[in-house]
Design an enzyme around this catalytic site. Structure first.
Site, PDB file in Angstrom:
ATOM      1  N   GLU A 148     -11.166  59.162  39.274  1.00 23.32           N
ATOM      2  CA  GLU A 148     -12.106  60.071  39.907  1.00 23.32           C
ATOM      3  C   GLU A 148     -11.452  60.804  41.074  1.00 23.32           C
ATOM      4  OE1 GLU A 148     -16.365  59.547  42.328  1.00 23.32           O
ATOM      5  OE2 GLU A 148     -15.043  57.835  41.943  1.00 23.32           O
ATOM      6  N   ASP A 163      -2.646  45.904  50.059  1.00 24.07           N
ATOM      7  CA  ASP A 163      -1.636  46.798  50.641  1.00 24.07           C
ATOM      8  C   ASP A 163      -2.327  47.776  51.589  1.00 24.07           C
ATOM      9  OD1 ASP A 163       0.797  47.998  51.143  1.00 24.07           O
ATOM     10  OD2 ASP A 163       0.848  49.147  49.279  1.00 24.07           O
TER      11      ASP A 163
END
Length: 283
Positions: free
Chosen positions: A63, A191
């Site tokens: 998206e 991360d």
């Protein structure tokens, strides 16, 4: 570790990877985004599909979100991230209550409780794969499936004797950093540095994850290394998940993974930071 950001004028954009490992990397990223999406806590770009790219390599289609630098929604991100980290623990509490209630029990929750550390698929922090085999003990998981693979790469790449000796000594000290802690597996982004957070008109967005179930404190380690997070972010987070004794030392231990990972990605410029952390934790 930054790879690419899905920002375009279309509804979705493919992220290309030409290496032989690209498909594995993108499949791990898609599984990570899907897992975070299913928590209904922090917004992520909805992943659509991993495809084979023309001429070789792979692509991840997701998206499109019209994102900008994280600013006014920093506190909201801290609160939502804490909600994501707490979700599995709250599920455990719910199941325990239901087990003690007449006429109720298993099967009431929408999501299954995850009782081990790891992830169903390989995920990559940068382009290096992470060992996500399920493990019941967090200390064992972190030492053997996060730090040891990085040290193996250091040994293979440079044979750095001092690093190997320090790691050998540090392994004996690690369990002491976790005494008295009840660590419930938490779904992590994995991360979460400043380059992997943003906001859109609806609130904060996180992307480019390397997810697994681990200790919630691990999430904050790389955030503290490279900055990009305001005091309001940390205040909102710790309002829901307060620091516990030994937090600062464990942050250094968790930063060790990221410094080693950067060493193995970018070279010996990160050697000094890696060794300094081990020296300090051994004292």
């Amino acid at each position: 570790m930054a790879k690419a950001v899905a920002v375009s004028s279309g509804s979705a954009r493919p992220l290309l990877g030409a290496s032989a490992q690209a498909k594995r990397m993108f499949e791990g990223e898609m599984a990570s985004l899907t897992a975070i999406l299913e928590t209904h806590t922090v917004k992520v770009p909805r992943p659509l599909k991993v495809l084979d790219a023309p001429g070789g390599g792979s692509m991840l289609v997701m998206e499109h979100l019209d994102m900008k630098y994280l600013g006014s929604h920093a506190a909201k991100l801290g609160a939502q991230l804490a909600d994501m980290h707490l979700q599995n623990e709250k599920l455990r509490e719910t199941l325990q209550k239901e087990a003690g209630t007449v006429g109720r029990g298993g099967g009431q929750a929408d999501r299954p409780f995850v009782e081990q550390f790891g992830f169903d698929v390989v995920t990559c922090c940068g382009y290096l794969p992470q060992v996500n085999d399920w493990q019941r003990d967090w200390v064992t998981f972190y030492a053997q499936q996060r730090i040891q693979p990085q040290m193996d790469m250091v040994e293979k790449g440079s044979g750095d004797r001092e690093a190997l000796e320090l790691w050998s000594a540090l392994q004996l000290k690690i369990p002491d950093l976790f005494l008295g802690l009840d660590i419930v597996p938490a779904l992590l982004h994995g991360d979460l540095w400043g380059g992997n957070v943003a906001e859109d008109s609806s609130g904060p967005v996180i992307f480019d994850p390397a997810s697994f179930y681990g200790h919630s404190e691990y999430e904050l380690a790389i955030a503290g290394m490279f900055g990009g997070f305001s005091s309001s972010f940390y205040s909102a987070y710790h309002n829901k998940i307060p620091k516990t004794p030994g937090f600062e030392k464990r942050q250094k231990l968790y930063q060790l993974f990221h410094y080693l990972n950067h060493w193995n990605h970018f070279g010996s410029g990160y050697r000094g930071s890696s060794l300094n952390i081990m020296r300090n934790l051994i004292k």
